[in-house]
Scaffold this motif. Structure first.
Motif: not given
Ligand code: FUB
Length: 320
Positions: A13, A28, A46, A81-82, A132-133, A223, A272, A274, A289, A301
């Protein structure tokens, strides 16, 4: 096929920015876990962030170490997350999604004096934030926008009424002919730590001006929001999730509407996908990634980069 930029830990990400004449990457930090893969994304377990930088393309990548850890953030229960970062008025801001103590994803903010951190988190998530994100875009006029959202494990489907509805989790997507769930955008206050006004939906339209449908899995938002601007045009890019494409749409305003334009990247190895897009020394780069370093383990990743260019119509193309 490009090589992973970072090989001593797993990273994903990547949000890349140019600060102080260097490329900084805010990814991430993927970790090994025994948790089985599921649609909830529990295997993405994570718990901290590192920052990386490079002086020149192809140069050495410096790991600046842990800049924020789960244990430093009182409201977080799990799953950092990201993230993304931004600079405004002499301060650097790290935006990150994580689950709160009730299991809902929220977006936090942490502040630092340097692009390489460390970052001091606010004790509570950004009021009103969800899903998220986060991707923070600071426009030429200094106004800052926060884009966010993700369906399935990202819980965007739980927020259709404006309040968190855990029971709506399994409504992964509305039925086929209805408009797809839309990413969200909020204007940030000057202090960069709170939202100014209402969170809005970001419309992604087809060429006929109609909202993309839920069944349009090859084009609808899933996402991984990212915003960049080139020659006065705003480019909103994102992942289609279960079809694994990175796509983009363009518009005349950071608040939309946006018109779908095409794909940036075909599916990579792993579930995934991103990315981020940034200009450095007159060239444009896609950071993304895949799971090649782990041999295809979805939650392990590695960040990569590739040069891109824009054709005369403003379409994004991968450089050969
Ligand atoms: O890395 C965790 C989640 O996986 C991210 O928030 C998403 O965008 C996907 O890459």
């Amino acid at each position: 096929m490009s090589e992973p930029l970072i090989k001593h830990i797993y990273t994903a990400d990547p949000s890349a920015h140019v600060f102080e004449n260097k490329i900084y990457i805010y990814p991430s930090h993927d970790v090994e876990t025994d948790i089985q893969d599921n649609d909830n994304g529990d295997q993405y377990a994570m718990n901290d962030y590192h920052v990386f930088s490079l002086d020149k393309v192809g140069g050495e990548v410096t790991d600046h170490g842990v800049v924020l850890a789960q244990a430093d953030v009182p409201w977080v229960s799990k799953q950092l997350w990201a993230p993304d970062a931004a600079f405004k008025d002499g301060k650097y801001y790290l935006y990150f999604p994580a689950r709160d103590k009730e299991g809902a994803f929220r977006i936090g903010v942490a502040v630092g004096d340097s692009p390489q951190g460390p970052f001091q988190p606010d004790p509570e998530p950004i009021p009103g934030s969800y899903s998220i994100d986060p991707a923070c875009f600071v426009d030429d006029d200094g106004k800052a926008y926060l884009y966010f959202g993700g369906i399935w494990g990202g819980q965007l489907q739980c927020w259709t009424t404006g309040k968190y509805d855990a029971k709506a989790y399994s409504n992964m997507e509305a039925s086929g002919d209805s408009p797809a769930l839309l990413p969200r955008v909020a204007v940030l206050e000057d202090g960069m730590r709170t939202i100014n006004g209402d969170i809005k939906e970001l419309a992604i339209l087809d060429v006929d001006g109609k909202l993309l449908h839920s069944s349009d899995h090859d084009r609808r938002f899933f996402e991984a929001a990212w915003m960049h601007k080139k020659d006065g045009t705003y480019y909103f890019s994102y992942s289609t999730g279960d079809t694994h494409y990175l796509c983009y749409a363009t518009g005349d305003s950071p608040l939309g509407p946006f018109t779908y334009r095409g794909r940036i990247l075909e599916p990579v190895l792993g579930w995934t996908t991103h990315h981020s897009i940034v200009e450095f020394q007159g060239k444009w780069y896609l950071f993304y990634h895949d799971c090649s370093l782990s041999g295809g383990v979805n939650h392990l990743r590695s960040v990569k980069m590739r040069e891109i260019y824009y054709n005369d119509s403003g379409e994004i193309k991968l450089s050969p």
